[in-house]
Design a protein around this motif. Structure first.
Motif, PDB file in Angstrom:
ATOM      1  N   LEU A 135      -4.228  26.506   1.485  1.00 43.73           N
ATOM      2  CA  LEU A 135      -4.262  25.214   0.809  1.00 43.73           C
ATOM      3  C   LEU A 135      -4.197  24.077   1.826  1.00 43.73           C
ATOM      4  CD1 LEU A 135      -4.333  24.432  -2.208  1.00 43.73           C
ATOM      5  CD2 LEU A 135      -1.879  23.993  -2.034  1.00 43.73           C
ATOM      6  N   ALA A 136      -3.384  24.259   2.861  1.00 48.80           N
ATOM      7  CA  ALA A 136      -3.264  23.241   3.906  1.00 48.80           C
ATOM      8  C   ALA A 136      -4.596  23.030   4.620  1.00 48.80           C
ATOM      9  CB  ALA A 136      -2.183  23.642   4.911  1.00 48.80           C
ATOM     10  N   ALA A 137      -5.297  24.112   4.922  1.00 48.95           N
ATOM     11  CA  ALA A 137      -6.584  23.997   5.610  1.00 48.95           C
ATOM     12  C   ALA A 137      -7.591  23.206   4.781  1.00 48.95           C
ATOM     13  CB  ALA A 137      -7.141  25.391   5.921  1.00 48.95           C
ATOM     14  N   ILE A 138      -7.614  23.450   3.469  1.00 47.09           N
ATOM     15  CA  ILE A 138      -8.513  22.704   2.582  1.00 47.09           C
ATOM     16  C   ILE A 138      -8.138  21.230   2.556  1.00 47.09           C
ATOM     17  CG2 ILE A 138      -9.202  22.394   0.165  1.00 47.09           C
ATOM     18  CD1 ILE A 138      -8.829  25.378  -0.208  1.00 47.09           C
ATOM     19  N   ALA A 139      -6.842  20.967   2.401  1.00 45.44           N
ATOM     20  CA  ALA A 139      -6.371  19.582   2.301  1.00 45.44           C
ATOM     21  C   ALA A 139      -6.687  18.795   3.570  1.00 45.44           C
ATOM     22  CB  ALA A 139      -4.865  19.567   2.036  1.00 45.44           C
ATOM     23  N   ILE A 140      -6.529  19.421   4.735  1.00 45.68           N
ATOM     24  CA  ILE A 140      -6.797  18.753   6.014  1.00 45.68           C
ATOM     25  C   ILE A 140      -8.295  18.550   6.211  1.00 45.68           C
ATOM     26  CG2 ILE A 140      -6.643  18.994   8.525  1.00 45.68           C
ATOM     27  CD1 ILE A 140      -4.039  20.656   8.009  1.00 45.68           C
ATOM     28  N   ALA A 141      -9.070  19.599   5.952  1.00 46.91           N
ATOM     29  CA  ALA A 141     -10.511  19.556   6.247  1.00 46.91           C
ATOM     30  C   ALA A 141     -11.303  18.711   5.257  1.00 46.91           C
ATOM     31  CB  ALA A 141     -11.073  20.975   6.283  1.00 46.91           C
ATOM     32  N   ARG A 142     -10.880  18.700   3.987  1.00 49.14           N
ATOM     33  CA  ARG A 142     -11.721  18.074   2.954  1.00 49.14           C
ATOM     34  C   ARG A 142     -11.137  16.798   2.349  1.00 49.14           C
ATOM     35  NH1 ARG A 142     -13.196  23.526  -0.527  1.00 49.14           N
ATOM     36  NH2 ARG A 142     -13.882  24.803   1.234  1.00 49.14           N
ATOM     37  N   TYR A 143      -9.817  16.685   2.315  1.00 41.95           N
ATOM     38  CA  TYR A 143      -9.220  15.605   1.540  1.00 41.95           C
ATOM     39  C   TYR A 143      -8.347  14.660   2.347  1.00 41.95           C
ATOM     40  CZ  TYR A 143     -10.915  18.767  -2.054  1.00 41.95           C
ATOM     41  OH  TYR A 143     -11.708  19.584  -2.815  1.00 41.95           O
ATOM     42  N   GLN A 144      -8.438  14.731   3.672  1.00 41.33           N
ATOM     43  CA  GLN A 144      -7.792  13.764   4.589  1.00 41.33           C
ATOM     44  C   GLN A 144      -6.266  13.749   4.522  1.00 41.33           C
ATOM     45  OE1 GLN A 144     -10.600  12.312   2.486  1.00 41.33           O
ATOM     46  NE2 GLN A 144     -11.658  13.516   4.036  1.00 41.33           N
ATOM     47  N   TYR A 145      -5.660  14.859   4.109  1.00 42.89           N
ATOM     48  CA  TYR A 145      -4.209  14.971   4.196  1.00 42.89           C
ATOM     49  C   TYR A 145      -3.815  15.247   5.649  1.00 42.89           C
ATOM     50  CZ  TYR A 145      -3.290  14.971  -0.840  1.00 42.89           C
ATOM     51  OH  TYR A 145      -3.164  14.608  -2.163  1.00 42.89           O
TER      52      TYR A 145
ATOM     53  N   ASN B 196      -5.726  27.246  -7.613  1.00 44.35           N
ATOM     54  CA  ASN B 196      -6.812  26.466  -8.225  1.00 44.35           C
ATOM     55  C   ASN B 196      -6.304  25.136  -8.766  1.00 44.35           C
ATOM     56  OD1 ASN B 196      -8.947  28.166  -7.712  1.00 44.35           O
ATOM     57  ND2 ASN B 196      -8.824  29.245  -9.671  1.00 44.35           N
ATOM     58  N   LYS B 197      -5.159  25.169  -9.434  1.00 47.71           N
ATOM     59  CA  LYS B 197      -4.571  23.934  -9.948  1.00 47.71           C
ATOM     60  C   LYS B 197      -4.176  23.005  -8.805  1.00 47.71           C
ATOM     61  CE  LYS B 197      -4.796  24.855 -14.341  1.00 47.71           C
ATOM     62  NZ  LYS B 197      -5.725  24.069 -15.214  1.00 47.71           N
ATOM     63  N   ALA B 198      -3.670  23.597  -7.732  1.00 47.46           N
ATOM     64  CA  ALA B 198      -3.281  22.788  -6.578  1.00 47.46           C
ATOM     65  C   ALA B 198      -4.480  22.082  -5.958  1.00 47.46           C
ATOM     66  CB  ALA B 198      -2.597  23.676  -5.531  1.00 47.46           C
ATOM     67  N   ILE B 199      -5.611  22.772  -5.865  1.00 51.92           N
ATOM     68  CA  ILE B 199      -6.819  22.164  -5.294  1.00 51.92           C
ATOM     69  C   ILE B 199      -7.280  20.981  -6.150  1.00 51.92           C
ATOM     70  CG2 ILE B 199      -9.271  22.543  -4.797  1.00 51.92           C
ATOM     71  CD1 ILE B 199      -8.502  25.383  -3.908  1.00 51.92           C
ATOM     72  N   GLU B 200      -7.153  21.113  -7.467  1.00 48.38           N
ATOM     73  CA  GLU B 200      -7.508  19.997  -8.359  1.00 48.38           C
ATOM     74  C   GLU B 200      -6.660  18.760  -8.043  1.00 48.38           C
ATOM     75  OE1 GLU B 200      -7.097  21.221 -12.401  1.00 48.38           O
ATOM     76  OE2 GLU B 200      -8.609  22.809 -12.252  1.00 48.38           O
ATOM     77  N   ARG B 201      -5.377  18.969  -7.794  1.00 57.08           N
ATOM     78  CA  ARG B 201      -4.486  17.843  -7.495  1.00 57.08           C
ATOM     79  C   ARG B 201      -4.803  17.236  -6.127  1.00 57.08           C
ATOM     80  NH1 ARG B 201      -3.615  15.733 -11.436  1.00 57.08           N
ATOM     81  NH2 ARG B 201      -1.583  14.833 -10.941  1.00 57.08           N
ATOM     82  N   LEU B 202      -5.160  18.086  -5.168  1.00 60.32           N
ATOM     83  CA  LEU B 202      -5.541  17.583  -3.842  1.00 60.32           C
ATOM     84  C   LEU B 202      -6.828  16.767  -3.926  1.00 60.32           C
ATOM     85  CD1 LEU B 202      -4.881  20.742  -1.637  1.00 60.32           C
ATOM     86  CD2 LEU B 202      -3.531  18.636  -1.653  1.00 60.32           C
TER      87      LEU B 202
END
Length: 286
Positions: free
Chosen positions: A93-103, A73-79
């Motif tokens: 976490l990687a899937a969220i970062a790629i799909a939602r936050y353009q990492y 949860n804390k990691a998602i806040e930082r992403l």
């Protein structure tokens, strides 16, 4: 030569030297924040990343800061705030970062191969199949965990549960199952094998194993890192000796895993997450 002309020439020379000085320092510079997840291992993770951070700081002429998050949860806040320049991200976490936050993924992580999600129950539990969890309390990991959150919720789709408990760590999931706080809990096979030995006073049983393999985690680079600087960082990390790269857990020049299915699971689960705070928990899209 007049004093006025002399001053003008002197100022032009100083300006020229200043511009040359700036140009000679046009290596990537500034600050880089490295994010990762650590379930409470503060000093250990600092030591683990120390050589890598010094190397990256030297190569990029940057101040490199390690910022571990103590759960997903804390990691998602930082992403979401794009606070991390580089992320050593587990699969969910990687899937969220790629799909939602353009990492962008740049290297695969060293990890457990053939990673899969399972549901565990006490050995004496009468539950023998997933559909019997209807009306029961289930313990999951944090949002962001592939094996503890996304795949389990995907498998529970269509059921109505009494309650979904969110555990801060995989070990806590198994502890709650052990004491009867939850009928079943979701962890990875690797976590199950690790923690059942630490909870030897309770005998567990695997209720269900997801048939899909979870892709390895990846190193991600943030959207706020300028494109040319991204390439410079990628090159520096590729040149980092393999033995030292393994200490922080990535494979230089390794093949990026396919995240298409993982992302589809994350997006499907997103549709039912609003129901998780209600009781009973209806894991159905209305």
């Amino acid at each position: 030569m007049s004093i006025k002309l002399y001053r003008r020439i002197f100022l032009l020379q100083m300006l020229f030297l200043a511009v040359k000085g700036c140009q000679s320092q046009q290596q990537p510079s500034g600050s880089l924040t490295v994010g990762s997840i650590s379930y409470g291992g503060g000093e250990e993770i600092i030591d683990q990343y120390a050589k890598f951070n010094r190397y990256l700081a030297e190569k990029t002429k940057s101040h490199v800061k390690l910022e571990p998050a103590f759960n997903e949860n804390k990691a998602i806040e930082r992403l979401e705030s794009r606070a991390w320049s580089l992320v050593f991200a587990p699969p969910g976490l990687a899937a969220i970062a790629i799909a939602r936050y353009q990492y962008l993924p740049i290297f695969p992580l060293v990890g457990v191969s053939n990673l899969r999600s399972i549901f565990v129950v006490r050995k004496d539990s009468p539950i023998t199949e997933l559909k019997q969890l209807q009306g029961q309390t289930v313990a999951l990991g944090q949002a962001g965990s592939a094996t503890g959150y996304y795949f389990p919720l995907f498998n529970l789709y269509g059921l109505i549960l009494a309650e979904v408990l969110s555990a801060p760590t995989p070990k806590t999931v198994m502890e709650w199952v052990a004491i009867g706080k939850a009928t079943a809990g979701a962890v990875s096979i690797a976590e199950f094998n690790l923690y059942k030995a630490q909870l030897a006073q309770t005998q567990f049983r695997v209720l269900y194993t997801d048939p899909h393999y979870v892709p390895p985690g990846v190193v991600l680079i943030g959207p706020n890192v300028e494109r040319n600087r991204q390439e410079y960082i990628r090159k520096a990390m590729s040149d980092f000796p393999s033995v030292l790269a393994q200490e922080v857990g990535y494979v230089p020049n390794g093949k990026i895993p396919d995240y298409q299915y993982m992302i589809s699971v994350v997006e499907r689960v997103k549709l039912i997450t609003p129901q998780l705070q209600t009781k009973p928990v209806r894991l159905i899209v209305s």
